[in-house]
Design an enzyme around this catalytic site. Structure first.
Site, PDB file in Angstrom:
ATOM      1  N   LYS A 112       0.817  -1.216   0.000  1.00 40.25           N
ATOM      2  CA  LYS A 112       0.000   0.000   0.000  1.00 40.25           C
ATOM      3  C   LYS A 112       0.851   1.266   0.000  1.00 40.25           C
ATOM      4  O   LYS A 112       0.520   2.244  -0.673  1.00 40.25           O
ATOM      5  CB  LYS A 112      -0.940  -0.009   1.198  1.00 40.25           C
ATOM      6  CG  LYS A 112      -2.007  -1.093   1.116  1.00 40.25           C
ATOM      7  CD  LYS A 112      -2.932  -1.068   2.321  1.00 40.25           C
ATOM      8  CE  LYS A 112      -4.012  -2.133   2.198  1.00 40.25           C
ATOM      9  NZ  LYS A 112      -4.934  -2.137   3.362  1.00 40.25           N
ATOM     10  N   LYS A 192      -8.273 -10.726  -6.010  1.00 38.60           N
ATOM     11  CA  LYS A 192      -9.170 -10.987  -4.895  1.00 38.60           C
ATOM     12  C   LYS A 192     -10.435 -10.149  -5.037  1.00 38.60           C
ATOM     13  O   LYS A 192     -10.401  -9.020  -5.507  1.00 38.60           O
ATOM     14  CB  LYS A 192      -8.458 -10.650  -3.578  1.00 38.60           C
ATOM     15  CG  LYS A 192      -9.261 -10.970  -2.330  1.00 38.60           C
ATOM     16  CD  LYS A 192      -8.449 -10.635  -1.092  1.00 38.60           C
ATOM     17  CE  LYS A 192      -9.265 -10.880   0.175  1.00 38.60           C
ATOM     18  NZ  LYS A 192      -8.501 -10.561   1.408  1.00 38.60           N
ATOM     19  N   LYS A 195     -14.680  -4.567  -3.606  1.00 37.72           N
ATOM     20  CA  LYS A 195     -15.612  -3.561  -4.105  1.00 37.72           C
ATOM     21  C   LYS A 195     -14.900  -2.527  -4.967  1.00 37.72           C
ATOM     22  O   LYS A 195     -15.441  -2.047  -5.962  1.00 37.72           O
ATOM     23  CB  LYS A 195     -16.308  -2.866  -2.935  1.00 37.72           C
ATOM     24  CG  LYS A 195     -17.413  -3.676  -2.296  1.00 37.72           C
ATOM     25  CD  LYS A 195     -18.122  -2.857  -1.233  1.00 37.72           C
ATOM     26  CE  LYS A 195     -19.238  -3.659  -0.584  1.00 37.72           C
ATOM     27  NZ  LYS A 195     -19.935  -2.875   0.459  1.00 37.72           N
TER      28      LYS A 195
END
Length: 335
Positions: A112, A192, A195
């Site tokens: 990240k 994976k 949303k």
């Protein structure tokens, strides 16, 4: 006494990836592990940019979805993380024990942070708070997905360090309980289910919406024509069959795929039927909760009361071991 704790970020209503990867297992575990604690971890959701109004809506949506999916407030405590301030207190204590290098080596942090120009400290400290979430309740078992194993190992290491430093085996070293469905790929078959990637099916979606998403979903890339034989082991649709369909249906799908007895569309239609059969009762329970929202609030309030009772006792004892309890006149030789 054995205790289970697990948490989930408030991303709004559940999708089938959350459901199969975590929540369906929670529903089963609450039957065999009385006193389980399940938490909507909203502090974890503020490590990046967010809209407060959206966060409120997502906390509500997640709590409602968890109850609709089968979490029973009479059997498990369901609560929101920020309703128990001891989470952040214990997290700060654990930062004093955690080497910076251990945090910088965390896979999720590296992934990240590599995409950011300015890295918030909260992103680095995320697994410390996660350790506090678990150890605050002295949980010895944590239902997790494979992507959380590294964070859980940090919690185990933190328990060992604290126990060694203060000379008392107080915190257990929590063990992972890997869910039977460990990793759910998205409908694109590439990553994976998420949303943010738009490759999910929501638990509250209608029958028509489920079919609209399943119809174009990725299958075996080598099966180009209807007459081509398939390879169920590499087909994401088959993996979803194993999660939603009966054992007999799964066996039949396997044969039909390998022999080209069915086309991929036939396989998807049967999967849609299986999904609708399992998800419709969840959708109906969610509609009932929308009509009686106080039931959600009452469940969260009851869960938070239970969680705070445990958390306060943990922190009372932790402060005592660490010399952070009520100020007293030092005994001779300690000034």
């Amino acid at each position: 006494m054995s205790r289970i704790f697990s948490g989930i970020q408030p991303s709004g209503e559940l999708h089938i990836g959350n459901y199969l990867g975590a929540v369906k297992n929670w529903v089963q575990l609450q039957e065999t592990h009385p006193g389980a604690l399940f938490c909507v971890v909203d502090y974890h959701a503020i490590t990046g940019a967010y809209d407060p109004a959206v966060l409120r809506a997502r906390r509500w949506g997640m709590a409602k979805s968890l109850l609709a999916a089968g979490i029973d407030p009479a059997k498990a405590a369901l609560f929101v993380q920020s309703d128990v301030p001891e989470h952040t207190e214990l997290s700060w204590i654990f930062t004093t024990l955690t080497p910076l290098g251990d945090l910088e080596r965390q896979t999720q942090f590296k992934d990240k942070s590599s995409k950011l120009e300015s890295i918030p400290a909260g992103l680095l400290m995320y697994p410390v708070l996660q350790s506090a979430d678990i150890l605050l309740y002295r949980a010895d078992s944590v239902p997790v997905g494979e992507d959380q194993i590294q964070h859980l190992e940090l919690a185990r290491d933190t328990a060992r360090k604290w126990n060694a430093k203060f000379g008392y085996e107080y915190f257990p070293e929590p063990k992972p309980l890997l869910t039977p469905t460990r990793r759910i790929m998205g409908l694109d078959g590439q990553s994976k289910m998420s949303k943010s990637l738009g490759n999910t099916i929501g638990l509250m979606e209608t029958d028509d919406e489920i079919w609209a998403k399943l119809r174009p979903a990725m299958t075996d890339p080598q099966r180009v024509r209807r007459t081509d034989v398939g390879r169920p082991e590499v087909c994401n649709i088959f993996q979803l069959h194993k999660a939603f369909s009966s054992a007999e249906t799964v066996a039949h799908v396997d044969v039909q795929c390998r022999t080209a007895g069915w086309g991929c569309m036939d396989c998807k239609k049967v999967l849609a039927e299986s999904m609708v059969r399992e998800l419709t009762p969840i959708r109906r329970r969610a509609e009932a909760l929308d009509a009686e929202p106080q039931r959600v609030l009452d469940a969260l309030a009851s869960g938070a009361e239970t969680a705070r009772g445990i958390a306060r006792e943990t922190m009372r004892e932790v402060r005592g071991f660490m010399g952070l309890d009520a100020v007293a006149i030092p005994t001779a030789g300690t000034a």
